[in-house]
Design a protein around this motif. Structure first.
Motif, PDB file in Angstrom:
ATOM      1  N   GLU A 260       0.827  -4.899   2.571  1.00  0.00           N
ATOM      2  CA  GLU A 260       0.215  -6.226   2.635  1.00  0.00           C
ATOM      3  C   GLU A 260       1.280  -7.285   2.911  1.00  0.00           C
ATOM      4  O   GLU A 260       2.025  -7.509   2.235  1.00  0.00           O
ATOM      5  CB  GLU A 260      -0.647  -6.451   1.375  1.00  0.00           C
ATOM      6  CG  GLU A 260      -1.580  -7.507   1.344  1.00  0.00           C
ATOM      7  CD  GLU A 260      -2.765  -7.305   0.317  1.00  0.00           C
ATOM      8  OE1 GLU A 260      -3.296  -6.326   0.259  1.00  0.00           O
ATOM      9  OE2 GLU A 260      -2.562  -8.178  -0.560  1.00  0.00           O
TER      10      GLU A 260
ATOM     11  N   VAL B 157       4.527   1.226  -5.880  1.00  0.00           N
ATOM     12  CA  VAL B 157       3.400   0.245  -5.461  1.00  0.00           C
ATOM     13  C   VAL B 157       3.810  -1.252  -5.898  1.00  0.00           C
ATOM     14  O   VAL B 157       4.370  -1.517  -7.002  1.00  0.00           O
ATOM     15  CB  VAL B 157       1.998   0.557  -6.225  1.00  0.00           C
ATOM     16  CG1 VAL B 157       1.003  -0.552  -6.190  1.00  0.00           C
ATOM     17  CG2 VAL B 157       1.540   1.814  -5.600  1.00  0.00           C
TER      18      VAL B 157
ATOM     19  N   GLY C 241       1.701   4.432   4.381  1.00  0.00           N
ATOM     20  CA  GLY C 241       0.792   3.989   3.399  1.00  0.00           C
ATOM     21  C   GLY C 241       0.189   2.396   3.912  1.00  0.00           C
ATOM     22  O   GLY C 241       0.488   2.175   5.092  1.00  0.00           O
ATOM     23  N   MET C 242      -0.197   1.627   2.948  1.00  0.00           N
ATOM     24  CA  MET C 242      -0.731   0.507   3.309  1.00  0.00           C
ATOM     25  C   MET C 242       0.278  -0.733   2.838  1.00  0.00           C
ATOM     26  O   MET C 242       0.655  -0.629   1.736  1.00  0.00           O
ATOM     27  CB  MET C 242      -2.118   0.167   2.609  1.00  0.00           C
ATOM     28  CG  MET C 242      -2.762  -1.026   2.754  1.00  0.00           C
ATOM     29  SD  MET C 242      -3.676  -1.151   4.395  1.00  0.00           S
ATOM     30  CE  MET C 242      -5.122  -0.681   4.084  1.00  0.00           C
TER      31      MET C 242
ATOM     32  N   ASN D 296       1.138  -1.392  -0.916  1.00  0.00           N
ATOM     33  CA  ASN D 296      -0.262  -1.282  -1.835  1.00  0.00           C
ATOM     34  C   ASN D 296      -0.372   0.020  -2.079  1.00  0.00           C
ATOM     35  O   ASN D 296      -0.789   0.411  -3.163  1.00  0.00           O
ATOM     36  CB  ASN D 296      -1.200  -1.647  -0.709  1.00  0.00           C
ATOM     37  CG  ASN D 296      -1.564  -3.198  -1.114  1.00  0.00           C
ATOM     38  OD1 ASN D 296      -1.112  -3.813  -1.741  1.00  0.00           O
ATOM     39  ND2 ASN D 296      -3.167  -3.497  -0.723  1.00  0.00           N
ATOM     40  N   SER D 297      -0.177   1.140  -1.171  1.00  0.00           N
ATOM     41  CA  SER D 297      -0.524   2.496  -1.546  1.00  0.00           C
ATOM     42  C   SER D 297       0.506   3.407  -0.576  1.00  0.00           C
ATOM     43  O   SER D 297       0.912   2.798   0.694  1.00  0.00           O
ATOM     44  CB  SER D 297      -1.907   2.921  -1.320  1.00  0.00           C
ATOM     45  OG  SER D 297      -2.349   2.805  -0.142  1.00  0.00           O
ATOM     46  N   PHE D 298       0.747   4.637  -0.976  1.00  0.00           N
ATOM     47  CA  PHE D 298       1.376   5.342  -0.015  1.00  0.00           C
ATOM     48  C   PHE D 298       1.309   6.807  -0.561  1.00  0.00           C
ATOM     49  O   PHE D 298       0.834   7.091  -1.312  1.00  0.00           O
ATOM     50  CB  PHE D 298       3.083   4.956  -0.199  1.00  0.00           C
ATOM     51  CG  PHE D 298       3.770   5.228  -1.854  1.00  0.00           C
ATOM     52  CD1 PHE D 298       3.396   4.341  -2.590  1.00  0.00           C
ATOM     53  CD2 PHE D 298       4.066   6.483  -1.892  1.00  0.00           C
ATOM     54  CE1 PHE D 298       3.818   4.760  -4.201  1.00  0.00           C
ATOM     55  CE2 PHE D 298       4.417   6.913  -3.246  1.00  0.00           C
ATOM     56  CZ  PHE D 298       4.493   6.089  -4.306  1.00  0.00           C
TER      57      PHE D 298
END
Lengths: 485, 401
Positions: free
Chosen positions: A431, A453, A428-429, A410-412
């Motif tokens: 999912e 992403v 990062g996130m 998702n994000s990093f």
């Protein structure tokens, strides 16, 4: 009553240190090393040790269908991270195998892997449930030693149990004798090694044939019947000499994988056995031998079942997914072989509360989250109140395992401020595809391929932090990018 | 909804120490420096203060726990002193405590003082510390820049903005704050920078470079508040009163539930809506005269402009590049240099923002003074990480506005 191998798997760390980089660094001191400087040695990432490599090999062996009720998990290694905390117990927790099994650490010799396999096969014969044997080693070597050149980090796992499986045991033998080609005492960091020519002539060439011929004899076969001969020592040409002595065809001698990964200590005979199984056809015979205070030898016959078995990445898959490393300094730093100025940020106390860990071990070691019975939402961590804002049910969550669920990135970021043994720190996130998310550390990020992403991420079991003050290490799961080859 | 705080409490004195690397001062010295300015500004005796709130975030680095350090530093006369901590919103939290005490009638006059002494860690950046016994075992190895850096990629993906355009807008935010900070004698960083310097600076956490990150500073700021009636009875007019105090705290949705896309702050949107309602503001872009947001990182400031409903969603880049938030723009933002240049002593920051608003409303901001008379000033703090944070929104303004 037959007993055999039912599944197999392996883990070889992604990094491959060029031996030429090692030799170049030492050329001023030991120019002779250049003669050994061909190929690469597998190099564990800073967050990999015998336990984490064992977990990854075991996951490769067991697959995602965790329907296995195992009778035991045997871990063989000469580089167990803990001297008194059962290492196989950590492996079993990470695999969430439940408490009703025999966990056992086996160590003390380079043949610990095959000895564990032998013990497991003997126990499993006529038993109800299979046993998982995992062998892993990350040998410590003095700078410029030949072990530094010849060894490589890795792990292999075998599931053995009653029935023929994919490879049935035909015969085995152990020849135990206190032949000491090298040793490592209780308080010593490194191996002390005796002359290699003696090891070859009086050790390999005399002791291995004793166990091998006894095993072949028990199996009712001779050297000419052997299709795959595995002998794990790194020394050149020895396997061929042994084969010749035992009447094994030259083209049955399997590569000791020296060019691709190096010799993985007590795990290496099993790494070679797994590699052989990956290539073997039904009806073929495999002779696997080891060396260390004597020798173990086992003869297997590959069965038809091998054709339709589930295949993991295995040794072959791992070897094709390597990433070149030319920086010998990174190897020294990862293995704590050099006093690096790690900066003041590295001084943060990493004490781990045993109470905290025990209370949360399912979450930390097994990556268990929750699934809400009311709304079905998957969530990590599990809590007593559902995170879904439209639900909020209390005490509604069942355990849900996340390790085998794929995730999307998702994000990093790549963080150069926070302390990491291998900056930048990537995190990062992610999912999970079935639901749930986590802000989590990443590992095995290829700095050239980078992150994007939306890309696929898989969960791997790794060291989170080293508590240098107390000799503890924290394990947790990280997300690793899945690069499309 | 409750009637709220609007015009129930007036600020009668404020003070702020010089921010920066105060190598030769203890936290107690900084507290006293800010307090002396505030009590002289208020023109009252110390013994009229009936309750006090102290905000610090990383107290183990300087004063330690409790309200005692404030009581001792100022020799307060055995009044109640409460220490609060709510990440980077701590200063606004202390202000909230003091304002609520006055509004409730529990105290006629109250003090909020925030302090942080960060430059005793031995290294640059925020002190690295434990996040809690269990959190340390599973949280990512996050630093503040690493956590906020992730906003950039998510925002860029959502609004299909080329990476370079976003990077330039972020750079412009820092260039503007340096221009403003240059005019502020109390600011930590007082230098003019240009876009090239920002874009070519070393990377701290991708894509944030050194100049995308705010300063880590020592400093203290404080406010003395009372009722408008008492303020008038002390002979004060043109009062600056509190219009709204809102706080919104993440409950785990962003971190653990698959709905938030990582490109904005859920908390800021909630706190902003409630604050505008409390203050009676319905067109923030037109009605707010001055704004101080939590520009811990340039990307935070950019995204916050949308979450505060000043810029449209996806429209902040254009506003930034148009100079909308410059000191001569329609809505000056970080007129004092912001966290970026005034500095960020965590526990003091919320109060430092209110200090600047208060000075501007009284026409006392010297070289930084805006030309038009400010009516409403908004301050915003964000503590924690984008995926789990504390957001405060404070609106102050002229009495009766």
């Amino acid at each position: 009553m037959s007993v055999g191998i039912h599944a197999f798997g392996a883990h070889v760390p992604q990094l491959r240190l060029e031996r030429s980089a090692i030799a170049a660094a030492h050329a001023w001191w030991n120019p002779g090393l250049i003669g050994m400087a061909k190929g690469q040695r597998a190099m564990a990432n800073w967050d990999e040790d015998a336990v984490t490599m064992a977990v990854e090999a075991a996951r490769d062996c067991l697959g995602t269908d965790s329907g296995h009720a195992l009778a035991g998990v045997y871990l063989a290694s000469t580089t167990m991270p803990f001297q008194d905390r059962q290492n196989s117990g950590v492996v079993a927790e990470a695999l969430s195998l439940g408490p009703d099994l025999l966990t056992l650490d086996m160590s003390g010799s380079q043949r610990a892997g095959t000895s564990a396999l032998t013990a497991a096969l003997q126990t499993a014969r006529g038993a109800d449930s299979p046993i998982l044997i995992v062998a892993a080693d990350k040998r410590r070597a003095r700078a410029s030693s030949s072990i530094e050149m010849t060894s490589g980090d890795g792990a292999a796992a075998l599931l053995v149990g009653p029935g023929c499986g994919v490879a049935q045991l035909l015969g085995r033998h152990t020849h135990a004798v206190d032949f000491v080609d090298h040793y490592r005492g209780q308080d010593n960091e490194f191996d002390y090694v005796w002359e290699e020519r003696w090891t070859r002539d009086e050790g390999y060439m005399k002791l291995v044939p004793i166990s091998a011929e006894a095993a072949m004899n028990e199996a009712g076969v001779t050297g000419t019947d052997i299709d795959h001969f595995c002998f794990p020592a790194a020394m050149r040409r020895v396997a061929g000499m042994l084969a010749k002595k035992m009447g094994i065809a030259e083209d049955s001698v399997r590569s000791n994988l020296h060019p691709e990964m190096g010799e993985a200590g007590a795990a290496h005979a099993m790494v070679m056995l797994v590699h052989a199984l990956e290539a073997a056809n039904p009806g073929e015979l495999i002779l696997v031998t080891s060396f260390g205070q004597g020798s173990d030898a086992l003869v297997f016959e590959v069965t038809d079942a091998i054709k339709n078995m589930r295949r993991g990445r295995g040794v072959t898959g791992c070897l094709s997914a390597g990433r070149m490393e030319n920086n010998y300094m990174r190897y020294l730093a990862f293995n704590d072989l050099i006093e690096l100025d790690r900066g003041l940020r590295a001084e943060v106390d990493k004490q781990t509360g045993m109470t905290t860990l025990y209370r949360n071990k399912d979450m930390i070691l097994s990556l268990f989250g929750g699934k809400c019975r009311t709304c079905g939402t998957l969530q990590f961590p599990k809590s007593n109140i559902c995170v879904n804002p439209n639900c909020g049910a209390t005490h509604s969550q069942d355990d849900h395992r996340f390790p085998d669920t794929m995730a999307k990135l998702n994000s990093f970021t790549a963080d150069r401020l926070t302390y990491s043994p291998d900056p930048p720190a990537y995190y990062g996130m992610v999912e999970f595809i079935e639901g749930g998310r986590a802000m989590i550390d990443f590992t095995d990020v290829d700095p050239v391929l980078g992150l994007e992403v939306g890309m696929d991420m898989r969960m791997v079991f790794r060291v989170k932090d080293y508590d240098m003050m107390r000799g503890f290490r924290r394990y947790f799961w990280k997300a690793a990018p899945v690069y499309k080859v | 909804m409750a009637k709220g705080i609007r015009d129930k409490v007036a600020i009668i004195g404020m003070g702020c120490s010089k921010f920066g690397e105060r190598w030769n001062d203890n936290a107690e010295d900084l507290m006293l420096e800010a307090f002396i300015e505030a009590i002289q500004d208020a023109g009252v005796e110390k013994n009229l203060i009936e309750a006090a709130w102290l905000s610090t975030a990383i107290e183990e680095q300087h004063v330690g726990k409790s309200g005692i350090p404030l009581a001792m530093a100022l020799r307060l006369p055995y009044i109640p002193v409460t220490r609060v901590e709510n990440y980077c919103a701590s200063g606004s939290e202390a202000f909230r405590g003091a304002v609520y005490a006055v509004a409730s009638g529990a105290a006629d006059m109250a003090l909020a003082l925030g302090v942080e002494k960060l430059k005793d860690s031995g290294y640059g950046g925020l002190p690295q510390r434990s996040r809690g016994a269990l959190n340390d075992q599973y949280w990512a190895n996050v630093s503040a820049p690493g956590a906020f850096a992730q906003l950039a990629g998510a925002y860029q993906a959502k609004h299909a903005i080329p990476a370079h355009d976003l990077k330039r807008a972020m750079a412009q935010i820092s260039v503007k704050s340096h221009e403003n900070g240059f005019k502020n004698p109390k600011a930590h960083l007082r230098s003019i920078i240009d876009e090239d310097r920002v874009l070519n600076a070393p990377i701290v956490a991708e894509p944030l470079g050194l100049f995308d990150c705010c300063g880590v500073s020592d400093g203290a700021a404080c406010a003395i508040v009372t009722t408008p009636e008492i303020a008038h009875s002390l002979g004060k007019d043109n009062l600056v009163t509190v219009k709204a105090l809102q706080l919104s705290v993440s409950n785990g949705s962003e971190a653990h539930y698959n709905s938030w896309d990582g490109s904005y702050f859920m908390t800021t949107r909630v706190a902003a809506e409630r604050a505008y309602m409390e203050a009676g503001i319905n067109k923030p872009r037109e009605q707010i005269s001055l704004i101080e947001v939590h520009d811990c990182f340039s990307i935070t400031e950019l995204i916050t402009m949308e979450d505060l409903y000043i810029s449209t969603e996806g429209g902040a880049v254009k506003d930034v590049m148009d100079g909308f938030f410059n000191s001569d723009g329609q809505l000056p933002c970080q007129i004092d240099g912001g966290l970026k240049c005034f500095g960020h002593p965590i526990g003091a920051s919320g109060l430092r923002m209110i200090y600047e608003m208060y000075l501007q409303m009284q026409g006392r901001a010297n070289k930084r003074q805006v030309s038009s008379d400010p009516v409403f000033g908004l301050t915003h703090n964000l503590g924690g990480f984008p995926h789990q944070n504390v957001c405060s929104v404070v609106i102050i303004g002229m009495e009766g506005a």
